[in-house]
Design a protein around this motif. Sequence first.
Motif, PDB file in Angstrom:
ATOM      1  N   ALA A 197       6.272  25.674  -5.147  1.00 48.97           N
ATOM      2  CA  ALA A 197       6.063  26.452  -3.922  1.00 48.97           C
ATOM      3  C   ALA A 197       6.794  25.811  -2.740  1.00 48.97           C
ATOM      4  O   ALA A 197       7.391  26.518  -1.906  1.00 48.97           O
ATOM      5  N   SER A 198       6.771  24.501  -2.668  1.00 49.73           N
ATOM      6  CA  SER A 198       7.484  23.799  -1.593  1.00 49.73           C
ATOM      7  C   SER A 198       8.989  24.018  -1.701  1.00 49.73           C
ATOM      8  O   SER A 198       9.679  24.200  -0.691  1.00 49.73           O
ATOM      9  N   PHE A 199       9.488  24.011  -2.923  1.00 49.51           N
ATOM     10  CA  PHE A 199      10.917  24.252  -3.131  1.00 49.51           C
ATOM     11  C   PHE A 199      11.302  25.661  -2.680  1.00 49.51           C
ATOM     12  O   PHE A 199      12.307  25.861  -1.988  1.00 49.51           O
ATOM     13  N   LEU A 200      10.504  26.652  -3.068  1.00 48.76           N
ATOM     14  CA  LEU A 200      10.787  28.034  -2.671  1.00 48.76           C
ATOM     15  C   LEU A 200      10.729  28.180  -1.152  1.00 48.76           C
ATOM     16  O   LEU A 200      11.555  28.896  -0.552  1.00 48.76           O
TER      17      LEU A 200
ATOM     18  N   THR B  70      15.751  27.191   4.799  1.00 49.92           N
ATOM     19  CA  THR B  70      17.109  26.662   5.003  1.00 49.92           C
ATOM     20  C   THR B  70      18.193  27.660   4.642  1.00 49.92           C
ATOM     21  O   THR B  70      19.325  27.542   5.110  1.00 49.92           O
ATOM     22  N   GLY B  71      17.867  28.618   3.776  1.00 47.60           N
ATOM     23  CA  GLY B  71      18.867  29.576   3.325  1.00 47.60           C
ATOM     24  C   GLY B  71      19.904  28.991   2.393  1.00 47.60           C
ATOM     25  O   GLY B  71      20.943  29.606   2.141  1.00 47.60           O
ATOM     26  N   ARG B  72      19.624  27.839   1.847  1.00 41.63           N
ATOM     27  CA  ARG B  72      20.583  27.184   0.951  1.00 41.63           C
ATOM     28  C   ARG B  72      20.416  27.685  -0.480  1.00 41.63           C
ATOM     29  O   ARG B  72      19.300  27.879  -0.946  1.00 41.63           O
ATOM     30  N   GLY B  73      21.555  27.888  -1.133  1.00 32.28           N
ATOM     31  CA  GLY B  73      21.517  28.268  -2.538  1.00 32.28           C
ATOM     32  C   GLY B  73      21.527  27.050  -3.438  1.00 32.28           C
ATOM     33  O   GLY B  73      21.685  25.905  -2.980  1.00 32.28           O
ATOM     34  N   ILE B  74      21.359  27.281  -4.716  1.00 34.77           N
ATOM     35  CA  ILE B  74      21.334  26.202  -5.697  1.00 34.77           C
ATOM     36  C   ILE B  74      22.757  25.883  -6.144  1.00 34.77           C
ATOM     37  O   ILE B  74      23.513  26.781  -6.515  1.00 34.77           O
TER      38      ILE B  74
END
Length: 353
Positions: free
Chosen positions: A205-208, A214-218
């Motif tokens: 949940a924290s990661f999501l 941040t709007g950062r992709g993987i």
Amino acid sequence: MGALACGAAAAIKAPEIFGVQLDYDGEFYARNAALLVLPFLAGYLAWKRRLGPLTLALLAAVFAAGAMFINAYPFDGGRDTSDTEVLAALHLPILLWLAVGLAHAGGDWRSHAKRMDFVRFTGEWVVHFGLIALGGGVLAGSTTGIFSAIGIDTGEFIGLWMLPCGAAGAAVVAAWLAESRQGVLERIAPVLTRLFTPLFTAMLASFLLAVALTGRGIDVGRGVLIFFDVLLALVLALVIYSVAARDPNAPRGLFDLLQLLLVTAALLVDLLVLGAIVGRLSDFGATPNRIAALGENLVLLANLAWSAWLYLGFWRGRRPFAALERWQTAYAPVYAVWLSAVVVVFPPAFGFC
């Protein structure tokens, strides 16, 4: 058990008869470690279950086929290790573990109850093996310390004999403990699932939330893909074992809600990873690693999606918990088919590169 554990320990060193050294031929052991050890574990379970000749022949055929494909394929990627060789070496042990499940089920692999029993056995085996490994680490450290006091270096003995032979033998011993000491782990393993379920839920949940803020992709590099696949597989294993450890007739409670949240969070993370993989494929083309990652995430996605739907139905009182339990056992052949494809089909499909 003692004889088979000693056999597994001896099998790890047996290739040295043919000049294959543990410290110099790491690629050989990466491909064949499971093939050297798991037949002894399967043999112990076959002895316990008194398997018939047909089931024994099937088990032998699975292990022989694994040995043939992983060693006969002409892997060549123009570098030290090809991508398809790494993929095959990573997936073969899991496929062979499913063969161990055939022995555990007494040959009756179609039985959902026996498949779920194998899930419970797997969790108990992991805990027992981990405890043995911790004790082995203490033994290795103590050996180093006590002999260093008289000026003897035991590093080579520990690295080339004690640890590999001990780990191989421990695989069989852990199976014996899981079979004969079930009362102990039946109390410990469910506690571990209840401890780690909220922690993994909070982490995902924290990661999501971080992705949303941040709007950062993987960044889907090779190492990142492997990490996310392992992470999602661990989460799914936690869910499956929680299902196996739960009384299907017990009323729903807070822990079931946590399980639903965990599955949902894992499903969303899987969708993010899949989106990144698809983007990588469209930008840079297909490679064995990317196709394998795509397939594995799709396999996990299907399980997670339907598990979330069944958990939601159970939480709302519209489905029995047994439906979720049956889904997990019914999905096992999908894993077997996919693992077989990576080990057998991927190498020639990608030119063994």
